[in-house]
Design an enzyme around this catalytic site. Structure first.
Site, PDB file in Angstrom:
ATOM      1  CG  ASP A  56      38.152  47.966  19.829  1.00  0.00           C
ATOM      2  OD1 ASP A  56      37.864  46.831  20.280  1.00  0.00           O
ATOM      3  OD2 ASP A  56      37.305  48.788  19.429  1.00  0.00           O
TER       4      ASP A  56
ATOM      5  CB  ALA B 133      39.571  42.741  26.884  1.00  0.00           C
TER       6      ALA B 133
ATOM      7  CB  THR C 279      31.141  35.330  34.476  1.00  0.00           C
ATOM      8  OG1 THR C 279      30.118  35.417  35.456  1.00  0.00           O
ATOM      9  CG2 THR C 279      30.449  35.290  33.116  1.00  0.00           C
ATOM     10  CG  ASP C 280      29.195  32.828  38.984  1.00  0.00           C
ATOM     11  OD1 ASP C 280      29.040  33.898  38.359  1.00  0.00           O
ATOM     12  OD2 ASP C 280      29.008  32.731  40.219  1.00  0.00           O
ATOM     13  CD  GLU C 281      26.875  37.523  36.285  1.00  0.00           C
ATOM     14  OE1 GLU C 281      25.999  37.984  35.541  1.00  0.00           O
ATOM     15  OE2 GLU C 281      27.559  38.224  37.041  1.00  0.00           O
TER      16      GLU C 281
ATOM     17  CE1 TYR D   8      30.025  40.056  31.545  1.00  0.00           C
ATOM     18  CE2 TYR D   8      28.727  39.051  33.304  1.00  0.00           C
ATOM     19  CZ  TYR D   8      29.956  39.336  32.738  1.00  0.00           C
ATOM     20  OH  TYR D   8      31.114  38.890  33.337  1.00  0.00           O
TER      21      TYR D   8
ATOM     22  CB  SER E  10      27.905  38.607  25.303  1.00  0.00           C
ATOM     23  OG  SER E  10      28.291  39.114  26.569  1.00  0.00           O
ATOM     24  CE  LYS E  11      33.141  36.722  30.069  1.00  0.00           C
ATOM     25  NZ  LYS E  11      34.490  37.261  29.743  1.00  0.00           N
TER      26      LYS E  11
ATOM     27  CE1 TYR F 117      19.769  48.260  41.165  1.00  0.00           C
ATOM     28  CE2 TYR F 117      20.646  46.253  40.184  1.00  0.00           C
ATOM     29  CZ  TYR F 117      20.646  47.630  40.300  1.00  0.00           C
ATOM     30  OH  TYR F 117      21.521  48.369  39.540  1.00  0.00           O
TER      31      TYR F 117
HETATM   32  P1  NAD Z   1      36.136  45.595  33.951  1.00  0.00           P
HETATM   33  O1  NAD Z   1      34.907  46.101  33.273  1.00  0.00           O
HETATM   34  O2  NAD Z   1      36.583  46.231  35.226  1.00  0.00           O
HETATM   35  O3  NAD Z   1      37.373  45.703  32.935  1.00  0.00           O
HETATM   36  C1  NAD Z   1      37.283  45.348  31.586  1.00  0.00           C
HETATM   37  C2  NAD Z   1      38.522  45.859  30.864  1.00  0.00           C
HETATM   38  O4  NAD Z   1      38.412  45.473  29.477  1.00  0.00           O
HETATM   39  C3  NAD Z   1      38.663  47.386  30.890  1.00  0.00           C
HETATM   40  O5  NAD Z   1      39.994  47.750  31.185  1.00  0.00           O
HETATM   41  C4  NAD Z   1      38.283  47.801  29.477  1.00  0.00           C
HETATM   42  O6  NAD Z   1      38.941  48.988  29.043  1.00  0.00           O
HETATM   43  C5  NAD Z   1      38.735  46.580  28.663  1.00  0.00           C
HETATM   44  N1  NAD Z   1      37.994  46.470  27.394  1.00  0.00           N
HETATM   45  C6  NAD Z   1      36.650  46.517  27.224  1.00  0.00           C
HETATM   46  N2  NAD Z   1      36.355  46.429  25.915  1.00  0.00           N
HETATM   47  C7  NAD Z   1      37.537  46.300  25.255  1.00  0.00           C
HETATM   48  C8  NAD Z   1      37.884  46.145  23.883  1.00  0.00           C
HETATM   49  N3  NAD Z   1      36.952  46.140  22.921  1.00  0.00           N
HETATM   50  N4  NAD Z   1      39.185  46.013  23.556  1.00  0.00           N
HETATM   51  C9  NAD Z   1      40.150  46.029  24.521  1.00  0.00           C
HETATM   52  N5  NAD Z   1      39.878  46.194  25.825  1.00  0.00           N
HETATM   53  C10 NAD Z   1      38.591  46.325  26.188  1.00  0.00           C
HETATM   54  O7  NAD Z   1      35.905  44.043  34.113  1.00  0.00           O
HETATM   55  P2  NAD Z   1      36.338  43.063  35.290  1.00  0.00           P
HETATM   56  O8  NAD Z   1      35.308  43.088  36.342  1.00  0.00           O
HETATM   57  O9  NAD Z   1      37.757  43.305  35.647  1.00  0.00           O
HETATM   58  O10 NAD Z   1      36.211  41.658  34.540  1.00  0.00           O
HETATM   59  C11 NAD Z   1      37.308  41.146  33.774  1.00  0.00           C
HETATM   60  C12 NAD Z   1      36.918  39.816  33.165  1.00  0.00           C
HETATM   61  O11 NAD Z   1      36.553  38.901  34.191  1.00  0.00           O
HETATM   62  C13 NAD Z   1      35.704  39.889  32.226  1.00  0.00           C
HETATM   63  O12 NAD Z   1      35.946  39.023  31.145  1.00  0.00           O
HETATM   64  C14 NAD Z   1      34.554  39.398  33.070  1.00  0.00           C
HETATM   65  O13 NAD Z   1      33.563  38.807  32.281  1.00  0.00           O
HETATM   66  C15 NAD Z   1      35.252  38.377  33.955  1.00  0.00           C
HETATM   67  N6  NAD Z   1      34.637  38.167  35.279  1.00  0.00           N
HETATM   68  C16 NAD Z   1      34.339  39.230  36.096  1.00  0.00           C
HETATM   69  C17 NAD Z   1      33.793  39.000  37.359  1.00  0.00           C
HETATM   70  C18 NAD Z   1      33.500  40.138  38.305  1.00  0.00           C
HETATM   71  O14 NAD Z   1      32.938  39.898  39.377  1.00  0.00           O
HETATM   72  N7  NAD Z   1      33.868  41.372  38.009  1.00  0.00           N
HETATM   73  C19 NAD Z   1      33.541  37.690  37.783  1.00  0.00           C
HETATM   74  C20 NAD Z   1      33.855  36.621  36.925  1.00  0.00           C
HETATM   75  C21 NAD Z   1      34.408  36.884  35.678  1.00  0.00           C
HETATM   76  P1  TYD Z   2      26.665  43.540  40.450  1.00  0.00           P
HETATM   77  O1  TYD Z   2      27.766  44.094  41.291  1.00  0.00           O
HETATM   78  O2  TYD Z   2      26.141  44.384  39.334  1.00  0.00           O
HETATM   79  O3  TYD Z   2      27.146  42.107  39.927  1.00  0.00           O
HETATM   80  P2  TYD Z   2      26.303  40.954  39.128  1.00  0.00           P
HETATM   81  O4  TYD Z   2      25.057  41.526  38.613  1.00  0.00           O
HETATM   82  O5  TYD Z   2      27.268  40.602  38.039  1.00  0.00           O
HETATM   83  O6  TYD Z   2      26.098  39.859  40.122  1.00  0.00           O
HETATM   84  O7  TYD Z   2      25.428  43.199  41.398  1.00  0.00           O
HETATM   85  C1  TYD Z   2      25.545  42.290  42.478  1.00  0.00           C
HETATM   86  C2  TYD Z   2      24.171  42.092  43.048  1.00  0.00           C
HETATM   87  O8  TYD Z   2      23.717  43.324  43.637  1.00  0.00           O
HETATM   88  C3  TYD Z   2      23.122  41.735  42.003  1.00  0.00           C
HETATM   89  O9  TYD Z   2      22.175  40.818  42.590  1.00  0.00           O
HETATM   90  C4  TYD Z   2      22.421  43.054  41.710  1.00  0.00           C
HETATM   91  C5  TYD Z   2      22.514  43.784  43.029  1.00  0.00           C
HETATM   92  N1  TYD Z   2      22.626  45.256  42.949  1.00  0.00           N
HETATM   93  C6  TYD Z   2      21.789  46.055  43.753  1.00  0.00           C
HETATM   94  O10 TYD Z   2      20.947  45.572  44.496  1.00  0.00           O
HETATM   95  N2  TYD Z   2      21.951  47.420  43.674  1.00  0.00           N
HETATM   96  C7  TYD Z   2      22.865  48.012  42.856  1.00  0.00           C
HETATM   97  O11 TYD Z   2      22.943  49.268  42.811  1.00  0.00           O
HETATM   98  C8  TYD Z   2      23.713  47.175  42.057  1.00  0.00           C
HETATM   99  C9  TYD Z   2      24.746  47.780  41.140  1.00  0.00           C
HETATM  100  C10 TYD Z   2      23.570  45.794  42.148  1.00  0.00           C
END
Ligand code: NAD
Ligand code: TYD
Length: 350
Positions: free
Chosen positions: A60, A83, A131-133, A156, A159-160, A213
């Protein structure tokens, strides 16, 4: 040999980054450090598990004392930090987990790196994946650039954003060699079925309602996960210390249009009559504080590091659907919770 720590490597994007680095760079020792939360799944990495340059550490990032010892033991040269708690809806329901992992966990890693490298930063790198968020929500026009002011609006993204600020603070204050990238929405194999595309896939397959949504008017920029891993590889090797790079797909989709395309692909793959799947679309209560539009300008990355996305969205979505159809066991293991037993089987019962 370089010792590279990848945090969150058992998650969606992390597993693609780990696989790429393990296979492409046999001279690097790749240490995947992951707590294995509900989102961590070592089955994602079954194909690299036995490679001699791959190591898994269950840990962790919020536990500093053990983290510090791990840094000393393995003497990491570089960190790629993925992570995180990553699902916006979960952050609305339970913000504290996000504050803990995404902020405190990141500071722990920064401190562990600072402690290990001790002002000797030659050849070292702390690469923070974001993230771009963090930039907030766009109106109908405009794009996020690296200089767009931060305006996070969900727990979210807040925090990022905090973690990004802290990473930059360690660069300015302690000269820690850092780089940051902010990426748009990823899609592709191994994404946990709580995010839009795999959730909708699973519901369509099982003839269940597809929850959209609001009116489905929100816009996201989508990037195939292996293109993100490719960008991370470029930035890791050629990015300038202290810089930020935006990564995006140049690929904006309204949620409803994306779902309609997914329905069309699913009808064809499942041999359903055209129009069958889209009848499952169900408009549901909107997400609180739902960001309207994300769109990213990745010109800097394209011009300075010669990166561009290689997968077009229609092709990438079809590939993703095929992957989920061919990996029914992976999805069923998640839905039944069995994937959480994989760690025990792989690491203790052999
Ligand atoms: P994910 O939720 O699929 O994976 C997160 C991983 O982090 C998991 O394996 C989890 O076990 C591990 N983790 C969580 N808390 C932990 C802790 N306290 N200690 C150690 N490990 C821990 O996430 P993802 O979608 O693969 O995203 C990965 C990274 O990329 C994140 O930092 C996210 O903010 C960033 N990101 C994601 C997206 C997206 O579209 N998914 C886009 C831009 C940036
Ligand atoms: P998501 O995959 O949760 O990514 P993020 O919120 O990080 O962009 O959602 C992508 C988009 O889809 C977001 O506008 C929310 C919408 N959404 C739905 O409409 N229905 C759903 O069940 C989920 C999970 C997301």
């Amino acid at each position: 040999m370089k010792n590279i720590l990848i945090t969150g490597g058992a998650g969606f994007i992390g597993s693609h980054v780990v696989r790429r680095f393990v296979n492409k760079y046999p001279d690097y020792n790749i240490y995947n450090l992951d707590k294995l939360t509900y989102a961590g799944n070592l089955e994602n990495l079954a194909d690299v598990h036995d490679k001699p340059n791959y190591f898994f550490i269950k840990q962790d990032i919020c536990e500093y004392d053990t983290l510090k010892d791990i840094f000393t033991k393995y003497n990491f040269d570089a960190i790629i930090h993925l992570a995180a708690e990553s699902h916006v809806d979960r952050s609305i329901a339970n913000p504290m987990e996000f504050i803990h992992t995404n902020i405190l966990g990141t500071v722990n890693l920064l401190n562990a790196a600072k402690n290990l490298w001790h002002n000797n930063y030659e050849g070292k790198l702390f690469y923070h994946i974001s993230t771009d968020e963090v930039y907030g929500s766009l109106g109908e026009t405009g794009l996020f650039t690296e200089t767009t002011a931060y305006d996070p609006r969900s727990p979210y993204s807040a925090s990022k954003a905090s973690s990004d600020h802290l990473v930059r603070a360690y660069f300015h204050t302690y000269k820690l060699p850092i780089v940051i990238s902010n990426c748009s929405n990823n899609y592709g194999p191994n994404q946990f079925p709580e995010k839009l595309i795999p959730l909708a896939f699973n519901n369509i397959k099982n003839n269940k309602p597809i929850p959209v949504y609001g009116r489905g008017e929100n816009i996201r920029d989508w990037l195939y996960v292996e293109d993100h891993a490719g960008a991370i590889d470029k930035i890791f090797h050629d990015g300038k210390i202290g810089e930020t790079y935006n990564i995006g797909g140049i690929n904006e989709w309204k949620n409803i249009d994306l779902i309609l395309l997914l329905c069309k692909i699913m009808d064809s793959k499942l041999n359903r009559e055209s129009g069958t799947s889209e009848r499952l679309i169900t408009f549901v209560k909107d997400r609180a504080g739902h960001d309207i539009r994300y769109a990213i300008d990745s010109t800097k990355l394209q011009n300075e590091l010669n990166w561009s996305p290689s997968v077009n969205f229609e092709g990438g979505l079809e590939k993703t659907v095929e992957w989920y159809l061919n990996n029914e066991k992976w999805l069923n293991n998640i839905l039944s919770g069995d994937y959480q037993k994989y760690y025990e089987q792989q690491y203790f019962l052999r």
